[in-house]
Design an enzyme around this catalytic site. Structure first.
Site, PDB file in Angstrom:
ATOM      1  N   LYS A  79       0.416  -1.453  -0.230  1.00 40.72           N
ATOM      2  CA  LYS A  79      -0.308   0.050   0.274  1.00 40.72           C
ATOM      3  C   LYS A  79       0.546   1.395   0.029  1.00 40.72           C
ATOM      4  O   LYS A  79       1.768   1.483   0.468  1.00 40.72           O
ATOM      5  CB  LYS A  79      -1.026   0.274   0.686  1.00 40.72           C
ATOM      6  CG  LYS A  79      -2.171   1.392   1.060  1.00 40.72           C
ATOM      7  CD  LYS A  79      -3.089   0.864   2.106  1.00 40.72           C
ATOM      8  CE  LYS A  79      -4.034   2.303   2.080  1.00 40.72           C
ATOM      9  NZ  LYS A  79      -5.249   1.629   3.620  1.00 40.72           N
ATOM     10  N   SER A 154      -9.447   1.940   2.820  1.00 42.41           N
ATOM     11  CA  SER A 154      -8.917   3.370   2.223  1.00 42.41           C
ATOM     12  C   SER A 154      -7.908   1.966   1.466  1.00 42.41           C
ATOM     13  O   SER A 154      -7.163   2.311   0.233  1.00 42.41           O
ATOM     14  CB  SER A 154      -7.967   4.104   2.689  1.00 42.41           C
ATOM     15  OG  SER A 154      -7.375   3.354   3.654  1.00 42.41           O
ATOM     16  N   SER A 178      -9.821  -0.364   6.781  1.00 41.03           N
ATOM     17  CA  SER A 178      -9.711   0.049   5.142  1.00 41.03           C
ATOM     18  C   SER A 178      -8.975  -0.903   5.123  1.00 41.03           C
ATOM     19  O   SER A 178      -8.594  -1.264   4.322  1.00 41.03           O
ATOM     20  CB  SER A 178      -8.164   1.208   5.228  1.00 41.03           C
ATOM     21  OG  SER A 178      -9.429   2.339   5.714  1.00 41.03           O
TER      22      SER A 178
END
Length: 485
Positions: A79, A154, A178
């Protein structure tokens, strides 16, 4: 894609039998990315040259007999809010569009020590603020199951990449859901460890008392392997817990006889789509058939979780994002009149609307005259929410419910309504506030879209969470189903 469909032990055996090489495995990943990335948009930065060079070094290890561990040679995505030395890390923000870290996050160091191959950095909501991945300042990620729908956020890029076969596994970060919510939307496995189990050093901070790094994988066994590799105390992280890391793999016994499950009535009541509830209740019957028992319980302060979370998380974001001023790193505004103008212009140009909204909310909650009424009260509610979990865990081994109240929604359908968007995390936020571990696993489909079941455990008891998830997975086929791109 055929290589990436293999299970982790199958890949391991083929590598050591010299039937495939790490270079071939890495090349297959990039071939798949080349096929589907224009549709999915899961990556922000790719590092094919660096990855192939790393793969060649690992092939030399394979030949010399130095290859160790089941993660050896696996192609993974990271990420884009996790620092990677020499590889651009943007947090999906224009503010950091030119930022290249000079060090690796602790989790990245640990994965490199396990000899994985880093494919690139994954798309996300800007600074991890969002639940749909539409807040990326570059472009939104699309759900591989339906390209007109969101992948969740996210960590939408992390979940979509695994679902689309663009990485064998990925790392995400979870502040209020997330990892778990996008895992649910994309039909993959997403684990949020106990707060403090995995080092946050090198994770760009959003809300420091909530942020936690975890794996997104194709199945529960892979999740256990990755968690084993990234867990452990880190002196570089003041919130890292100095507790023993058990052998998570030994917990994957498939045995849940006598397991006591609590099902919160607040997680299956008003606001939860009936088809999602029905899917999760059917999944509970599978666990019942394996010898577990369940009863309805109550987490009475759940209704206050979203309000409490957004006050606390936004307050911490207001403090954490003060470091982005256009002076030390990131984008700097051109031709400012003075220092204050530099701050103002850099932040106005660099931050997106959702980030600005949360900074404003957090600054207001922390301001003189409002601190006690908002921030302090939210902290007290957080304690009540944690106490709710503690009470239930006195009598039950795990808590189970849906991961999200609905399946993935259409792109653009909620982008203009922040409150509706915030409510999508109503089932994951309480877990984050309490700091306990939880996993989302595929448990069925509703209207053709994946549904995730959330299994919540006691603090530092990821072993039980993984055991229950693995037992369910061994008696179902949902985790094996893949989107057709």
């Amino acid at each position: 894609m055929s290589l990436l469909k293999l299970t982790l032990p199958e890949i391991h055996n083929k590598l050591h039998a010299k039937e495939i090489s790490v270079s071939e495995l890495t090349a297959a990943s990039y071939a798949r990315i080349g096929q589907v990335e224009e549709q999915v948009r899961a990556y922000l930065t790719l590092d094919e040259e660096g990855a192939m060079e790393a793969a060649r070094r690992l092939d030399d290890k394979l030949v010399s007999g130095e290859a160790r561990g089941l993660l050896f040679g696996l192609p993974a995505g990271i990420k884009d809010n996790i620092s990677t030395e020499g590889l651009r890390t943007t947090c999906a923000s224009q503010f950091l569009s030119n930022f290249t870290p000079v060090y690796d996050a602790t989790v990245v160091k640990k994965l490199k020590a396990a000899d994985i191959v880093t494919l690139g950095k994954l798309n996300m909501d800007e600074f991890a603020m969002g639940g749909s991945n539409e807040n990326s300042s570059f472009y939104p990620v699309r759900n591989p199951w339906d390209l007109d729908r969101v992948p969740g956020g996210s960590s939408g890029g992390s979940a979509a990449a695994v679902a689309a076969g663009e990485a064998y596994f990925t790392l995400g970060s979870d502040t209020g859901g997330s990892i778990r919510q996008p895992a649910s939307y994309c039909g993959v496995v997403g684990l949020k460890p106990t707060y403090g189990r995995v080092s946050r050093f090198g994770l760009v901070a959003f809300a420091s008392s909530l942020d936690q790094i975890g794996p997104v994988t194709k199945n529960v066994e892979d999740s256990a392997y990755v968690l084993q590799a990234i867990s452990g105390y880190d002196s570089m992280d003041s919130t890292s817990a100095n507790v023993e890391v058990p052998d998570f793999l030994s917990s994957l016994t498939g045995d849940v006889k006598g397991l006591r499950i609590g099902v919160p009535k607040e997680y299956i009541g008003e606001g939860v789509d009936p088809s999602v509830k029905e899917t999760v209740m059917s999944a509970l019957k599978v666990l019942e058939g394996l010898g577990a028992t369940w009863e309805e319980v109550s987490l009475p302060h759940t209704e206050y979780a979203v309000a409490s979370y957004y006050l606390l998380a936004s307050s911490e974001a207001s403090s954490n994002l003060a470091r982005f001023d256009g002076v030390r790193y990131g984008v700097r505004a051109d031709n400012p009149d003075n220092l204050l103008d530099l701050y103002h212009k850099s932040r106005s140009e660099g931050f997106g609307s959702e980030v600005k909204r949360r900074i404003m909310l957090g600054t207001y909650a922390l301001s003189s005259g409002y601190y006690d009424a908002y921030y302090l009260k939210a902290q007290k509610v957080r304690t009540l929410i944690k106490n709710d979990f503690d009470e239930v865990f006195k009598n039950y081994d795990v808590i189970i419910g849906p991961t999200a109240p609905t399946t993935a929604f259409k792109l653009g359908s909620q982008v203009d309504n922040p409150l509706t968007m915030y409510l999508n995390d109503i089932l994951t936020i309480p877990v984050s506030l309490a700091g306990v571990p939880a996993i989302s696993i595929p448990c069925g489909f509703a209207d053709g879209m994946p549904v995730g079941m959330q299994i919540i455990g006691k603090a530092f008891d990821e072993a039980t969470v993984l055991r229950v998830a693995h037992a369910f997975e061994q008696h179902t086929e949902y985790h094996k189903q893949q989107p057709q791109l």
